[in-house]
Design a protein around this motif. Sequence first.
Motif, PDB file in Angstrom:
ATOM      1  N   ALA A  52       0.845  -1.096   0.143  1.00 59.65           N
ATOM      2  CA  ALA A  52       0.076  -0.126   0.069  1.00 59.65           C
ATOM      3  C   ALA A  52       0.904   1.223  -0.024  1.00 59.65           C
ATOM      4  O   ALA A  52       0.750   2.029  -0.803  1.00 59.65           O
ATOM      5  CB  ALA A  52      -0.872   0.015   1.009  1.00 59.65           C
ATOM      6  N   GLN A  53       2.016   1.184   0.704  1.00 60.85           N
ATOM      7  CA  GLN A  53       2.724   2.269   0.879  1.00 60.85           C
ATOM      8  C   GLN A  53       3.616   2.457  -0.375  1.00 60.85           C
ATOM      9  O   GLN A  53       3.797   3.806  -0.953  1.00 60.85           O
ATOM     10  CB  GLN A  53       3.900   2.178   1.862  1.00 60.85           C
ATOM     11  CG  GLN A  53       3.409   2.315   3.282  1.00 60.85           C
ATOM     12  CD  GLN A  53       4.544   1.940   4.372  1.00 60.85           C
ATOM     13  OE1 GLN A  53       5.087   1.080   4.135  1.00 60.85           O
ATOM     14  NE2 GLN A  53       4.542   2.769   5.505  1.00 60.85           N
ATOM     15  N   ALA A  54       4.086   1.382  -1.065  1.00 66.01           N
ATOM     16  CA  ALA A  54       4.697   1.535  -2.542  1.00 66.01           C
ATOM     17  C   ALA A  54       3.621   2.052  -3.335  1.00 66.01           C
ATOM     18  O   ALA A  54       3.966   2.796  -4.538  1.00 66.01           O
ATOM     19  CB  ALA A  54       5.009   0.127  -2.843  1.00 66.01           C
ATOM     20  N   HIS A  55       2.406   1.615  -3.459  1.00 64.85           N
ATOM     21  CA  HIS A  55       1.527   1.966  -4.485  1.00 64.85           C
ATOM     22  C   HIS A  55       1.051   3.610  -4.214  1.00 64.85           C
ATOM     23  O   HIS A  55       1.096   4.218  -5.146  1.00 64.85           O
ATOM     24  CB  HIS A  55       0.066   1.344  -4.351  1.00 64.85           C
ATOM     25  CG  HIS A  55      -0.836   1.668  -5.379  1.00 64.85           C
ATOM     26  ND1 HIS A  55      -0.562   1.205  -6.825  1.00 64.85           N
ATOM     27  CD2 HIS A  55      -1.834   2.341  -5.522  1.00 64.85           C
ATOM     28  CE1 HIS A  55      -1.448   1.498  -7.329  1.00 64.85           C
ATOM     29  NE2 HIS A  55      -2.340   2.277  -6.731  1.00 64.85           N
ATOM     30  N   GLN A  56       1.055   3.852  -2.982  1.00 66.74           N
ATOM     31  CA  GLN A  56       0.767   5.491  -2.660  1.00 66.74           C
ATOM     32  C   GLN A  56       2.260   6.195  -3.232  1.00 66.74           C
ATOM     33  O   GLN A  56       2.083   7.540  -3.622  1.00 66.74           O
ATOM     34  CB  GLN A  56       0.677   5.929  -1.095  1.00 66.74           C
ATOM     35  CG  GLN A  56       0.275   7.334  -0.782  1.00 66.74           C
ATOM     36  CD  GLN A  56       0.043   7.356   0.463  1.00 66.74           C
ATOM     37  OE1 GLN A  56       0.142   6.619   1.391  1.00 66.74           O
ATOM     38  NE2 GLN A  56      -0.450   8.605   0.964  1.00 66.74           N
TER      39      GLN A  56
END
Length: 156
Positions: free
Chosen positions: A76-80
């Motif tokens: 989720a962090q990587a996608h953000q």
Amino acid sequence: MAVIKAVSSKAGINTVLDYVMQEEKTEKKLLSGLNCVPDTVKDEMRVTKFLWDKDGGRTYKHFVQSFAPGEKIDSAQAHQIACQLAASRPEWQDFEVLIATHEDKAHIHTHFVVNSVSYVDGQAPAEQGRAAGHERLFRPALREIRAAYYRKGKDL
């Protein structure tokens, strides 16, 4: 720190879009679009090309942002970070960009598929040149995004 590379492929745009959106590689929540909607991205990119009569030649640009295995980051962090990075690229502002984060390997990575035709004026993306190195072009934006996370107390 993330590494970004350009991907060279002879695959057609539908093939690469199908690949990056495979359910085995990503979840729906890890699909986003800049100036497009993941569920209709194929049609949107096709219509843009049709409207500007540019359906031949190179049909997309493909980049991958990869994090090292074991790096303290979740999908989720990587996608953000990927979404923020795409939004920060001035040369992508008038283009449809599919953003797909994959969790199917030991390292989390995100694909960016950029339409080769602007929906605004029918032009191609600004060519930065191979000599400049794609990773170097993205580095300032990545540094700024990482710094924002550190200020918020996130551990990347």
